[in-house]
Enzyme design. Structure first.
Site, mmCIF file in Angstrom:
data_model
loop_
_atom_site.group_PDB
_atom_site.id
_atom_site.type_symbol
_atom_site.label_atom_id
_atom_site.label_comp_id
_atom_site.label_asym_id
_atom_site.label_seq_id
_atom_site.Cartn_x
_atom_site.Cartn_y
_atom_site.Cartn_z
ATOM 1 N N TRP A 325 0.846 -1.204 0.000
ATOM 2 C CA TRP A 325 0.000 0.000 0.000
ATOM 3 C C TRP A 325 0.877 1.249 0.000
ATOM 4 O O TRP A 325 0.529 2.262 -0.604
ATOM 5 C CB TRP A 325 -0.902 -0.009 1.230
ATOM 6 C CG TRP A 325 -1.756 1.213 1.390
ATOM 7 C CD1 TRP A 325 -3.011 1.428 0.906
ATOM 8 C CD2 TRP A 325 -1.416 2.421 2.091
ATOM 9 N NE1 TRP A 325 -3.471 2.668 1.259
ATOM 10 C CE2 TRP A 325 -2.505 3.307 1.984
ATOM 11 C CE3 TRP A 325 -0.279 2.835 2.803
ATOM 12 C CZ2 TRP A 325 -2.506 4.579 2.562
ATOM 13 C CZ3 TRP A 325 -0.273 4.093 3.370
ATOM 14 C CH2 TRP A 325 -1.377 4.947 3.252
ATOM 15 N N HIS A 326 2.028 1.163 0.668
ATOM 16 C CA HIS A 326 2.883 2.342 0.803
ATOM 17 C C HIS A 326 3.588 2.723 -0.492
ATOM 18 O O HIS A 326 3.978 3.883 -0.655
ATOM 19 C CB HIS A 326 3.931 2.109 1.899
ATOM 20 C CG HIS A 326 3.369 2.210 3.285
ATOM 21 N ND1 HIS A 326 2.755 1.150 3.917
ATOM 22 C CD2 HIS A 326 3.306 3.246 4.161
ATOM 23 C CE1 HIS A 326 2.358 1.528 5.108
ATOM 24 N NE2 HIS A 326 2.673 2.798 5.287
ATOM 25 N N GLY A 327 3.794 1.801 -1.389
ATOM 26 C CA GLY A 327 4.466 2.183 -2.620
ATOM 27 C C GLY A 327 4.758 1.015 -3.525
ATOM 28 O O GLY A 327 4.777 -0.144 -3.111
#
Length: 482
Positions: A325-327
């Site tokens: 989700w973060h990258g």
């Protein structure tokens, strides 16, 4: 628009005055002003991407209305999947298209086949991961009949686009935030003062801690081959406080700003660096995201029920998805997997809920056992952050190997050591205030309330002076990229 910018310093008072002095008697007008102000706030970055927010708002509002009309289970499930596919489709295209394409090309090349495809120059819309999850939670809760779907389009638009938390959270649930747009709001002086106090603390974290730590973290990570183990460890420590000051600072400013307008947002950080184990850390770090994944992914998968294999599977899924989700980089996936490895022994030993309350509750100092647990958890967290910050997995591995070299215990040599010492002292001040306020919602919430008024004002003024004295190079909030 950045919170730590002149633009926002002008924007906020203007909206505040319009909201309380010209729209106070009309709830619908207040909500409409919030929508328009939020669109200006977001469009200040790039007005073209307002269409995504508006489209997402229309889709999920319409699906909510359709779900309210009942229908068969099959029809309701189809409507839910339309919402999921539309929202995750946009998120997947803008955030992950090039990642999957590049890895697909690499996989075909590995097996001796050249795949002719080129990456697209895609601009990642600021905050897309946050407002996508916020609108999805609404549709899912309506589908589960945990929330009555709204027929107030303006209120729903305000919920989706609420500018204080639009681009970097907290990710609010419709069950908490949406009903607040239905209720007439009255100005409360004490609430506004508390909001300003939280904004002040958030600004200190961002401008003084995060932005100054960023200078050194960038230097060590960008030139890791030039430094010894002690220097690299120091760089990892600077990033550890950079990301905390940056993200929790944003959350403090967002929550404080919301209180100026009469809204209450959920706590997003609960002093995570005082955690006594990794399970406690994840109950205290980015709480709105952790609980989102818990409620909408982990529990539907079976949670911690079932056999050992299911527990292991679900743990790895939740942490890897959280990392992704973060990258769109393997570093985030490895970071998530590493945290799963940290977490699993506690889960399997049924010790993942051993530390629920605040550490040393009601006491000034922790016990020796708590100190050891806090230090060991903090060290594991620091090492995991290396993967989060690194440009690639190889970069992270090289960095970690560099830390554990013979020069680990040598005095680090680098430029601007005097300023680095000043920043470390400021970090010490941050942690002292956070420790004293660890049983509150944020560091300054109750600290000094019983002091003499002049002393309290001098203390707040001192923090303002620190912000202006140590204002670093203006940096975007890290989580804007997510």
């Amino acid at each position: 628009m950045l919170f730590n910018s002149i633009d926002f310093a002008v924007f906020l008072p203007v909206v505040f005055i319009l909201y309380w002095f010209f729209c106070q008697k009309n709830l619908k007008l207040q909500n409409l002003l919030i929508v328009l102000a939020s669109y200006v706030f977001y469009g200040w970055w790039d007005w073209r991407f307002l269409s995504l927010i508006i489209f997402s708002t229309i889709v999920d509002y319409s699906i909510g209305v359709a779900l309210s009309k009942g229908g068969s289970h099959k029809k309701r499930k189809l409507l839910l999947w339309v919402s999921i596919l539309v929202n995750l489709g946009f998120l997947g295209f803008f955030k992950y298209y090039n990642f999957f394409l590049d890895n697909l090309i690499t996989a075909f090349t590995f097996f001796g086949t050249e795949l002719q495809a080129s990456s697209l120059k895609i601009i990642l819309p600021v905050g897309i991961s946050f407002y996508t999850f916020q609108t999805l939670s609404y549709t899912i809760d309506v589908y589960r009949e945990k929330l009555t779907p709204t027929k107030n389009f303006i209120a729903f638009s305000a919920f989706v686009s609420f500018f204080p938390q639009l681009v970097a959270g907290p990710i609010e649930r419709a069950t908490n935030l949406l009903p607040q747009f239905y209720t007439k709001r009255k100005f409360e002086y004490s609430k506004a003062v508390d909001g300003l106090r939280q904004i002040l603390w958030g600004m200190f974290k961002k401008v003084v801690i995060a932005d100054n730590c960023a200078e050194f973290a960038n230097e060590f990570f960008n030139n890791h081959t030039e430094y010894g183990g002690s220097g690299l460890l120091l760089g990892a420590l600077f990033f550890t406080f950079q990301i905390y000051g940056d993200f929790s600072g944003y959350s403090d400013i967002a929550i404080g700003t919301s209180r100026l307008f009469g809204f209450d947002l959920k706590q997003n950080f609960a002093f995570p660096y005082f955690s006594r184990d990794i399970a406690e850390f994840w109950r205290r770090w980015h709480i709105s995201l952790s609980t989102w994944f818990r409620d909408y992914l982990y529990i539907p998968l079976g949670g911690s029920k079932g056999g050992t294999a299911m527990k292991v599977r679900n743990t790895f899924i939740i942490f890897i998805v959280s990392g992704f989700w973060h990258g769109s980089n393997w570093t985030f996936i490895v970071w998530g997997a590493l945290n799963a490895i940290y977490f699993l022994p506690l889960l399997l030993a049924k010790k993942n809920r051993s530390n629920i309350g605040a550490v040393a509750e009601g006491q000034f100092l922790p016990s020796l056992k708590d100190m050891v647990n806090i230090a060991s958890t903090f060290l594991l967290t620091v090492l995991a952050w290396v993967f989060f910050r690194a440009d690639s997995v190889n970069h992270a591995i090289e960095y970690l190997i560099g830390i554990f070299s013979k020069s680990l215990f040598a005095i680090p040599e680098f430029e601007n050591r005097t300023h680095a010492i000043e920043v470390l002292i400021l970090i010490g001040f941050l942690m002292l205030i956070e420790w004293l306020g660890r049983e509150s919602q944020y560091g300054l919430e109750k600290l000094g309330l019983n002091w003499n008024r002049n002393l309290r004002m001098a203390f707040y003024l001192g923090i303002v002076c620190l912000i202006f004295l140590f204002i670093g190079k203006e940096q975007e909030f890290i989580y804007f990229q997510f």
